[in-house]
Design an enzyme around this catalytic site. Structure first.
Site, short mmCIF file in Angstrom:
data_model
loop_
_atom_site.label_atom_id
_atom_site.label_comp_id
_atom_site.label_asym_id
_atom_site.label_seq_id
_atom_site.Cartn_x
_atom_site.Cartn_y
_atom_site.Cartn_z
CE1 TYR A 113 -3.74 2.53 0.90
CE2 TYR A 113 -1.92 3.60 2.07
CZ TYR A 113 -3.20 3.64 1.52
OH TYR A 113 -3.93 4.80 1.60
CD GLU B 19 -6.11 4.43 -1.15
OE1 GLU B 19 -6.16 4.64 0.07
OE2 GLU B 19 -7.09 4.05 -1.81
#
Ligand code: GDP
Ligand code: MN
Length: 349
Positions: free
Chosen positions: A95, A177
């Site tokens: 992530y 993101e």
């Protein structure tokens, strides 16, 4: 404005960050190279869990999945497109995101070694957070490589962070993101999903941005189909009060519309378009309280938006609050009087 994944990828592709190849597909387009991943394009996350991501191996499977995905509803959103993407041979899911820290007024890198659909399950303290500046890029890239448990990728990751930071700043983004950032079995870092949120206030300097379709925070409810008066207000309470006041003045309100936090040209235009298409509309009452939003910016949005809509009905505008006088001047230049109270506006109907 939240971009759809495939729109965000188009922006990233210009940066030389490794983004898998992909195309928007439908029943008419050629079958893409298989196997591939089909991904519904909706302006919300969590598609994987909701069945919106499908790996397909052969043509029959592709066609069935395409049909099923088109019918899917993800958290109230019908897919605006289906995106077919080269299958990435994912070894690990990481992530990585770049966000604005509003308390510190800084841009931050956020990283977690276990990315993917369960990202919300991790504790806040398990995420690395570090301020990104042109000077800190190298050190942050190195530290992130350690945090993500890919020290051998430190150079590649630093280069990627630098490019993503560049895109973030240049695009006036508020969020970028990448989840997952895939580490392939071959050991390559690949952007397997990306979410890019842009700052609506910066739209004026980005002609390249796609038009916003239905702004997410406009809440529209049709009321009486015989209604002759449309309504636009900010805040659910004010929107309800506006509907009631229209009725109390002896008119039939045609709709409820709460335009949300920021009355932008896009959201005003989309709202005008929607209400103008109702069958019996004679006028639209716009009732906006400028607390956080500035009345002059709203006035500008109303003027711009009314140009974008074909034959808009008569607009009766009540604006009060911050910069109301500037708004009055702007509107009067376009023959729209500004009313100080809703009662006064309704008298003008
Ligand atoms: P989201 O659920 O809306 O965030 O959609 P994503 O695009 O992140 O996909 C969800 C999950 O599907 C990912 O975390 C992966 O596990 C899986 N996935 C997506 N694309 C691929 C791919 O190309 N290859 C493989 N093996 N898995 C994928
Ligand atoms: Mn994702």
């Amino acid at each position: 404005m939240l971009l759809l994944e495939h729109q965000a990828r188009t922006i990233l592709r210009d940066t030389d960050v490794v983004v898998p190849f992909g195309v928007v597909v439908d029943e008419q387009t050629d079958v893409p190279v298989l196997p591939c991943v089909l991904k519904v394009q909706v302006p919300v996350g969590g598609r994987g869990k909701a069945g919106g991501i499908r790996v397909v191996n052969e043509e029959k499977e592709y066609r069935d999945a395409l049909e099923e995905l088109t019918e899917l509803d993800i958290k109230g959103h019908k897919p605006s497109a289906i995106y077919a993407e080269e299958l990435v041979d994912i070894g690990r899911e990481l992530y990585l995101s770049i966000v604005i820290n509003r308390e510190e007024s800084t841009i931050e890198l956020v990283a977690h070694p276990e990315g993917g659909v369960e990202i919300e399950a991790h504790k806040p303290e398990e995420f690395m957070r570090a301020e990104l500046t042109p000077k800190s890029l190298e050190a942050v890239g190195q530290a992130a490589a350690d945090w993500l448990e890919i020290p051998e990728q430190a150079f590649v990751l630093t280069d990627m962070v630098e490019r993503l930071y560049g895109v973030f700043v240049k695009s006036d983004a508020t969020l970028l993101e990448i989840n997952p950032l895939a580490l392939t079995r071959e050991g390559k870092l690949v952007v397997a999903d990306c979410k890019l949120e842009l700052d609506d206030m910066a739209r004026y300097r980005h002609e390249e941005w796609p038009d916003e379709q239905t702004p997410a925070d406009v809440n529209y409810v049709p009321l009486d189909s015989d209604g002759t008066i449309g309504t636009i207000a900010n805040g659910a309470g004010l929107a309800m009060a506006t509907v009631d006041a229209v009725r109390a003045h002896g008119y039939t309100p045609a709709n409820f519309l709460d335009i949300g936090g920021a009355a932008t040209t896009e959201s005003v235009a989309a709202s005008l378009q929607k209400i103008s298409s109702l069958p019996n509309i004679e006028a639209i009452v716009i009732n906006i309280f400028g607390g956080i939003v500035r009345c002059d910016i709203v006035a500008q949005a109303i003027i711009e938006a009314s140009r974008q809509v074909d034959n808009p009905p008569r607009l009766v505008v009540r604006l009060s609050g911050t910069n109301a006088e500037e708004a009055r001047k702007l509107l009067s230049e376009h023959d729209m009087p500004l009313h100080d109270s809703l009662a006064e506006a309704l008298e003008a109907l």
